[in-house]
Scaffold this motif. Sequence first.
Motif, PDB file in Angstrom:
ATOM      1  N   GLY A  25       0.920  -1.260  -0.092  1.00 28.32           N
ATOM      2  CA  GLY A  25       0.081   0.162  -0.082  1.00 28.32           C
ATOM      3  C   GLY A  25       0.920   1.194   0.114  1.00 28.32           C
ATOM      4  O   GLY A  25       2.201   1.210  -0.209  1.00 28.32           O
ATOM      5  N   ARG A  28       3.995   1.541   2.244  1.00 25.54           N
ATOM      6  CA  ARG A  28       4.148   0.070   3.050  1.00 25.54           C
ATOM      7  C   ARG A  28       4.729  -0.834   2.038  1.00 25.54           C
ATOM      8  O   ARG A  28       3.921  -1.144   0.866  1.00 25.54           O
ATOM      9  N   ARG A  48       6.895   1.227   6.582  1.00 28.25           N
ATOM     10  CA  ARG A  48       5.704   2.045   6.662  1.00 28.25           C
ATOM     11  C   ARG A  48       5.813   3.421   6.017  1.00 28.25           C
ATOM     12  O   ARG A  48       5.054   4.219   6.207  1.00 28.25           O
ATOM     13  N   ASP A  49       7.044   3.700   5.809  1.00 27.29           N
ATOM     14  CA  ASP A  49       7.516   5.039   5.504  1.00 27.29           C
ATOM     15  C   ASP A  49       8.392   5.198   4.177  1.00 27.29           C
ATOM     16  O   ASP A  49       9.010   5.823   4.063  1.00 27.29           O
ATOM     17  N   THR A  65      -6.275 -14.955  10.862  1.00 23.28           N
ATOM     18  CA  THR A  65      -7.095 -13.947  10.131  1.00 23.28           C
ATOM     19  C   THR A  65      -8.184 -14.690   9.344  1.00 23.28           C
ATOM     20  O   THR A  65      -7.860 -15.579   8.734  1.00 23.28           O
ATOM     21  N   PRO A  69      -7.119  -8.666   4.026  1.00 18.49           N
ATOM     22  CA  PRO A  69      -7.437  -7.373   3.811  1.00 18.49           C
ATOM     23  C   PRO A  69      -6.983  -6.893   2.429  1.00 18.49           C
ATOM     24  O   PRO A  69      -6.056  -7.312   1.776  1.00 18.49           O
ATOM     25  N   GLY A  71      -4.656  -4.978   0.004  1.00 10.56           N
ATOM     26  CA  GLY A  71      -3.285  -4.689   0.005  1.00 10.56           C
ATOM     27  C   GLY A  71      -2.228  -5.729   0.641  1.00 10.56           C
ATOM     28  O   GLY A  71      -1.222  -5.790   0.876  1.00 10.56           O
ATOM     29  N   ALA A  72      -3.114  -6.942   1.289  1.00 11.86           N
ATOM     30  CA  ALA A  72      -2.500  -7.914   1.914  1.00 11.86           C
ATOM     31  C   ALA A  72      -1.699  -8.887   0.781  1.00 11.86           C
ATOM     32  O   ALA A  72      -2.111  -8.852  -0.467  1.00 11.86           O
ATOM     33  N   MET A  99       0.111  -9.126   6.791  1.00 13.35           N
ATOM     34  CA  MET A  99      -0.885  -7.875   6.958  1.00 13.35           C
ATOM     35  C   MET A  99      -0.409  -6.670   6.314  1.00 13.35           C
ATOM     36  O   MET A  99       0.801  -6.242   6.933  1.00 13.35           O
ATOM     37  N   PRO A 100      -0.984  -5.780   5.893  1.00  9.55           N
ATOM     38  CA  PRO A 100      -0.522  -4.603   5.138  1.00  9.55           C
ATOM     39  C   PRO A 100      -0.266  -3.698   5.845  1.00  9.55           C
ATOM     40  O   PRO A 100       0.397  -2.767   5.601  1.00  9.55           O
ATOM     41  N   ASP A 101      -0.933  -3.469   7.196  1.00  7.78           N
ATOM     42  CA  ASP A 101      -0.631  -2.458   8.254  1.00  7.78           C
ATOM     43  C   ASP A 101       0.853  -2.644   8.942  1.00  7.78           C
ATOM     44  O   ASP A 101       1.308  -1.641   9.414  1.00  7.78           O
ATOM     45  N   ILE A 102       1.060  -3.920   9.436  1.00  2.52           N
ATOM     46  CA  ILE A 102       2.109  -4.218  10.098  1.00  2.52           C
ATOM     47  C   ILE A 102       3.093  -5.105   9.763  1.00  2.52           C
ATOM     48  O   ILE A 102       4.361  -5.714  10.472  1.00  2.52           O
TER      49      ILE A 102
END
Length: 130
Positions: A25, A28, A48-49, A65, A69, A71-72, A99-102
């Motif tokens: 994403g 990420r 993530r940056d 899960t 999700p 973007g995963a 997991m796309p956020d972590i």
Amino acid sequence: MAPGRVPLPDVMGDLGITAGLHVLGAGRAVIIDQHQDWSRPGPTWFTRDGGRTWTPGTQKPQGTTATVPAGALLVGECVELDASDPANTCARNRLLVVMPDIGEHRVLAGRVPVCGTGARRSAAAPCGRE
């Protein structure tokens, strides 16, 4: 980790690159190093940056899960090697979700229909089956 440095060893000569960079994403991404043990995901790093900093990720699943999700990333893990050819064949595997956020690996619980891009989908007939 130094800012802007990719957390992989330098590659010299014809050794080749055995890692994959996967965008999850905006800003990420995860790097998965494919090491000698093909049956499970290798070491991972998550940003993530936009790659300015990298955090070591997980190799072992951190829970489950029920969904994939947006973007995963889906990756396979061999949970049982084939006794007749353990160096090359997996007897039983499972899907892991990055997991796309972590950037953590989670076991995909249950069975989720995986459809081709051309399949018709509806609640009554997932993946175009009627």
